[in-house]
Design a protein around this motif. Structure first.
Motif, short mmCIF file in Angstrom:
data_model
loop_
_atom_site.label_atom_id
_atom_site.label_comp_id
_atom_site.label_asym_id
_atom_site.label_seq_id
_atom_site.Cartn_x
_atom_site.Cartn_y
_atom_site.Cartn_z
N HIS A 1 -0.19 14.31 0.00
CA HIS A 1 -1.31 13.91 0.85
C HIS A 1 -2.66 14.05 0.13
O HIS A 1 -3.49 13.13 0.15
N ASP A 2 -2.89 15.19 -0.53
CA ASP A 2 -4.18 15.41 -1.19
C ASP A 2 -4.42 14.35 -2.26
O ASP A 2 -5.53 13.83 -2.40
N ALA B 1 0.80 3.52 2.22
CA ALA B 1 1.30 3.68 3.60
C ALA B 1 2.51 2.80 3.84
O ALA B 1 3.50 3.24 4.44
N ASP B 2 2.48 1.57 3.35
CA ASP B 2 3.62 0.65 3.52
C ASP B 2 4.87 1.24 2.90
O ASP B 2 5.97 1.13 3.44
N MET C 1 -5.37 11.08 -0.56
CA MET C 1 -6.71 11.08 0.02
C MET C 1 -7.79 10.96 -1.06
O MET C 1 -8.92 10.55 -0.77
N ASN C 2 -7.46 11.33 -2.28
CA ASN C 2 -8.43 11.22 -3.36
C ASN C 2 -8.45 9.82 -3.99
O ASN C 2 -9.27 9.54 -4.85
N PRO D 1 -9.25 5.85 -4.09
CA PRO D 1 -10.43 5.18 -3.51
C PRO D 1 -10.18 4.55 -2.14
O PRO D 1 -11.06 4.50 -1.31
N GLU D 2 -8.98 4.05 -1.92
CA GLU D 2 -8.69 3.44 -0.62
C GLU D 2 -7.63 4.22 0.15
O GLU D 2 -6.93 3.67 1.01
N GLY D 3 -7.50 5.49 -0.17
CA GLY D 3 -6.59 6.37 0.56
C GLY D 3 -5.19 5.80 0.68
O GLY D 3 -4.61 5.30 -0.30
N TYR D 4 -4.67 5.82 1.88
CA TYR D 4 -3.31 5.31 2.13
C TYR D 4 -3.24 3.79 2.03
O TYR D 4 -2.17 3.22 2.01
N ASP D 5 -4.40 3.14 2.02
CA ASP D 5 -4.41 1.67 1.89
C ASP D 5 -4.40 1.23 0.43
O ASP D 5 -4.44 0.03 0.15
N THR D 6 -4.36 2.18 -0.50
CA THR D 6 -4.38 1.82 -1.93
C THR D 6 -3.08 1.10 -2.31
O THR D 6 -2.00 1.51 -1.89
N LEU D 7 -3.23 0.05 -3.10
CA LEU D 7 -2.05 -0.68 -3.57
C LEU D 7 -1.36 0.10 -4.68
O LEU D 7 -2.04 0.65 -5.55
N SER E 1 0.83 -1.20 0.00
CA SER E 1 0.00 0.00 0.00
C SER E 1 0.87 1.25 0.00
O SER E 1 2.09 1.18 0.20
#
Lengths: 156, 619
Positions: free
Chosen positions: B490-491, B465-466, B494-495, B497-503, B463
């Motif tokens: 950051h912006d 975040a990772d 956040m846009n 679909p899964e925010g920081y969890d997006t792969l 992700s």
């Protein structure tokens, strides 16, 4: 962008959409989003304005006034609905695609297909995305009943 | 031809015998002492010695049990079927034989199952240990090791070589012991039943061994070619698939298909040759071993007819004969397995034994409260003694200073950075961090002081975040968000679909170059390093993205000693001092204005770049 204090936030539904007022400043039309919808779904909520800019972040919904809290929760739960899989009733694997029939925490029986690439792990949590992009969650697959666990292990 | 190119074209020779080394091997197959390798291989079994012993005992039981049915058959024929005893006694024998046979098969099945479980567990555990050991070693080895080896070669050690070894260690070795004991066991039984016939049974043995050995060698050689060709095909795929954009851009799909087809055809040809030989050799061996049974029928049959031997003994002999030739075949074929395992082992030991040329000195220390003062004192460096890369570099960088490294390609800018981080050690001179030679500081500590943003940001599958928290896995989510904000990404996140969890996809394939770069800047910010290295961080992005990245960089460099390598002069606008390198030497230092006024190397570089811009913009 800044972290907002929950007690200073007011959100209300208008005909134009959701409006956020912070510390008496003019209202802004926003769309609430979760920063970590899977890893930490209850924290870090962002408010995005019409231009796509993050106008503020909320670390926790704890201190929100009840009306704002309920409205925000309503909006977010509609957007990030990850039904929990309680039981796997059946699964057929074909060419790496699983056709699953599951029972969810909403007492529904759902049928969907997913590929192995659609599996995501967050620690013990497992998310499976179906062909329509909808996510299903399994909190810890080792806690499922034996049959469901065996079926799932063929897939994961 | 440059030094590096020369090195690539050099024929590698064995250090002992001087023979050229095969392209796909790093060891000389001629000089390989198989006995030594074999002993080291057995050492790998040490942690599993009790399992291996239990496996061996079970295998011996199994082998002994396999000798029982033919003997029971002998008793059945002689004492029950064709005996002249009373019927009740013969039926009694038949009953007990039935029980004995069922017991023998039940025991055999049970032992076989237990042995299978035990050996499978040991197999997989051995592979796991070995694979982890190699990977651990690979993480410890320095960059110079990776410069000498191709990625494909290293990966093949973690996959193919381990599997070659696994089979030999767990199955091959036991098969060898069991085969020898089976041959001896059956030999004893045969000689005790009828010594004359036992001698006759062994008549085809030398021919069988000869055929298996020589035929087997030829088959193995052709299979080896198939294996090599498969390796070449994998290497081609590893090159063509990541380079698919270039292939398509140059419309080379057809030529790539043709090249692939040619290689596939080669594999087919060698594979067909190998299988043809195999399918000829197997019936020949089968024919020779069946010749043994014809001999038994002829000689044994005559003895039975003449009343010199019982029918039961003849039937038992036939049964044992089939069991006798199987281990013979095994032993003859095992030699090739041993050779393969020895080669695979040597390739694995090459990694596990490799000494990292960069390691902690015995008296290495960790500094407290690093300020980020870096001093180069008479630094020389070369990868190869004949071609120095850096010569007599002297430079003092104050804490928090932003140094722009300028120079032509190959001037030594990146090498300078590699030396600070101890990817390589200086050939002579020293580099001091806060007054301490970097070779006297603990490597892990030293590298923890640096943050790097490269031209090609490398994102790992995982992700967003990772990837941001890669250098600081313990960071909390708020810190991750703060780093992303500082990196101006950051912006955008956040846009998603899964925010920081997006792969981010493999190597961040789902993101643009600028997005990837800002994530790598966030990663560097979160690490909170004392010294920052920006190696052409904006070289591969457009001007608009460069502006965003520049803002992110401004946030990043605050209060940190920073080295910026850039060809684009505009990228160096944050630098407090510019250091100009030419042919491995520092030729100028000063501010942009000072260097321009000197009208020397830097002035020439700026002029060249502005001329190019004018020509490009002017059309």
């Amino acid at each position: 962008m800044k972290f907002l204090r929950p007690e200073n936030i007011k959100i209300r539904e208008t005909s134009r959409g959701l409006e956020l007022t912070h510390a008496g400043l003019p209202a802004v039309r926003v769309r609430p989003v979760k920063a970590f919808p899977m890893k930490e779904p209850g924290k870090y909520i962002g408010f995005i304005d019409e231009s796509g800019k993050v106008v503020g972040m909320l670390e926790d919904t704890g201190g929100l006034d009840p009306e704002t809290g309920t409205l925000l929760e309503q909006k977010l739960s509609g957007q990030y609905r990850f039904p929990d899989i309680c039981r796997i009733l059946s699964m057929n694997m074909r060419f790496g695609i699983a056709e699953m029939k599951v029972e969810t925490d909403e007492n529904e029986v759902a049928e969907f297909s997913a590929a192995r690439d659609d599996i995501r792990w967050f620690g013990k949590q497992l998310f499976i995305r179906d062909a329509d992009g909808k996510y299903y969650r399994i909190e810890d697959y080792r806690n499922l009943d034996r049959k469901s666990m065996i079926l799932l292990e063929r897939f994961i | 031809m440059t030094g590096e190119e020369k090195k690539n074209f050099q024929i590698r020779r064995c250090g002992k015998c001087g023979r050229p080394l095969p392209r796909w091997l790093d060891i000389c197959p001629v000089c390989l002492k198989k006995a030594d390798v074999f002993l080291r291989l057995l050492e790998l079994l040490k942690p599993f010695r009790w399992h291996a012993t239990a496996g061996l005992i079970l295998t011996l039981f199994l082998t002994a049990l396999n000798l029982v049915p033919p003997y029971l058959m002998k008793i059945l024929v002689d004492d029950a079927l064709v005996s002249s005893d009373e019927i009740s006694k013969r039926l009694n024998v038949l009953f007990y034989l039935g029980i004995a046979l069922v017991t023998s098969y039940t025991l055999s099945g049970g032992i076989s199952m237990a042995r299978g479980w035990l050996m499978s567990w040991m197999n997989d555990r051995l592979v796991l240990n070995l694979r982890n050991r190699i990977f651990f070693r690979l993480q410890e080895l320095s960059l110079s090791f990776y410069n000498r080896k191709e990625t494909g070669q290293i990966m093949s050690r973690l996959t193919n070589d381990i599997y070659q070894l696994q089979f030999f260690l767990t199955e091959g070795f036991q098969q060898m012991v069991v085969s020898v004991l089976t041959i001896l066991g059956i030999g004893v039984v045969l000689f005790s039943l009828n010594p004359g016939l036992a001698v006759v049974v062994t008549i085809p043995l030398p021919v069988v061994v000869f055929v298996i050995y020589f035929f087997g060698r030829r088959v193995h050689r052709v299979f080896h070619q198939v294996w090599r060709k498969m390796g070449e095909l994998s290497a081609r795929l590893a090159e063509t698939i990541p380079g698919v954009r270039v292939v398509k851009a140059f419309s080379q799909e057809q030529s790539e298909i043709e090249r692939f087809n040619r290689q596939s055809e080669d594999i087919f040809r060698f594979s067909w040759r190998a299988l043809r030989m195999l399918h000829t050799y197997q019936p020949v061996v089968f024919f020779l071993t069946t010749a043994g049974s014809v001999i038994i029928w002829w000689f044994g049959g005559r003895q039975v007819i003449m009343g010199k031997m019982s029918l039961g003994v003849l039937i038992a002999f036939t049964g044992y004969m089939w069991q006798f030739y199987h281990p013979v075949e095994m032993l003859a074929g095992l030699n090739h397995q041993l050779q393969r395992a020895a080669t695979a082992a040597e390739r694995i030991f090459e990694i596990t034994d490799a000494k990292s040329d960069i390691s902690d000195a015995p008296d290495a220390v960790e500094l407290s409260g690093v300020e980020g003062r870096i001093v180069f004192k008479n630094v020389d460096f070369s990868y190869d003694p004949e071609s120095p890369v850096l010569t007599g570099v002297n430079l003092e960088v104050k804490p928090g200073e932003v140094i722009g490294l300028v120079g032509h390609s190959g001037a030594g800018k990146t090498t300078l950075i590699n030396l600070i981080m101890r990817f390589y050690d200086v050939t002579s001179g020293e580099i001091l961090l806060d007054g301490v030679d970097v070779r006297k500081t603990k490597l892990k500590f030293l590298r923890s002081q640096f943050g790097v943003v490269l031209q090609e940001p490398f994102l790992f599958q995982g992700s967003v975040a990772d990837n941001i928290s890669y250098g600081n896995p313990g960071a909390d989510l708020k810190e991750i968000i703060s780093a992303a904000r500082a990196a101006m990404i950051h912006d955008f996140i956040m846009n998603l679909p899964e925010g920081y969890d997006t792969l981010v996809g493999e190597r961040g394939v789902k993101l643009s170059a600028g997005e990837k770069q800002r994530i790598s800047i966030a990663r560097a910010i979160l690490k909170n390093p004392r010294v920052l290295i920006l190696d052409e961080a904006t070289a591969s992005v457009d001007t608009e993205t460069e502006v965003k990245i520049q803002h992110a960089i401004e946030n990043l460099i605050q209060g940190r000693t920073t080295f910026i390598i850039a060809h684009r002069i505009s990228t160096l606008r944050n630098a407090s001092r510019l250091v100009v390198l030419e042919k491995g030497k520092v030729v100028e230092t000063g501010s942009h204005e000072e260097l321009l006024a000197r009208e020397n190397v830097y002035h020439r570089l700026v002029k060249l770049q502005s001329d190019l811009n004018v020509r490009f913009v002017g059309g």
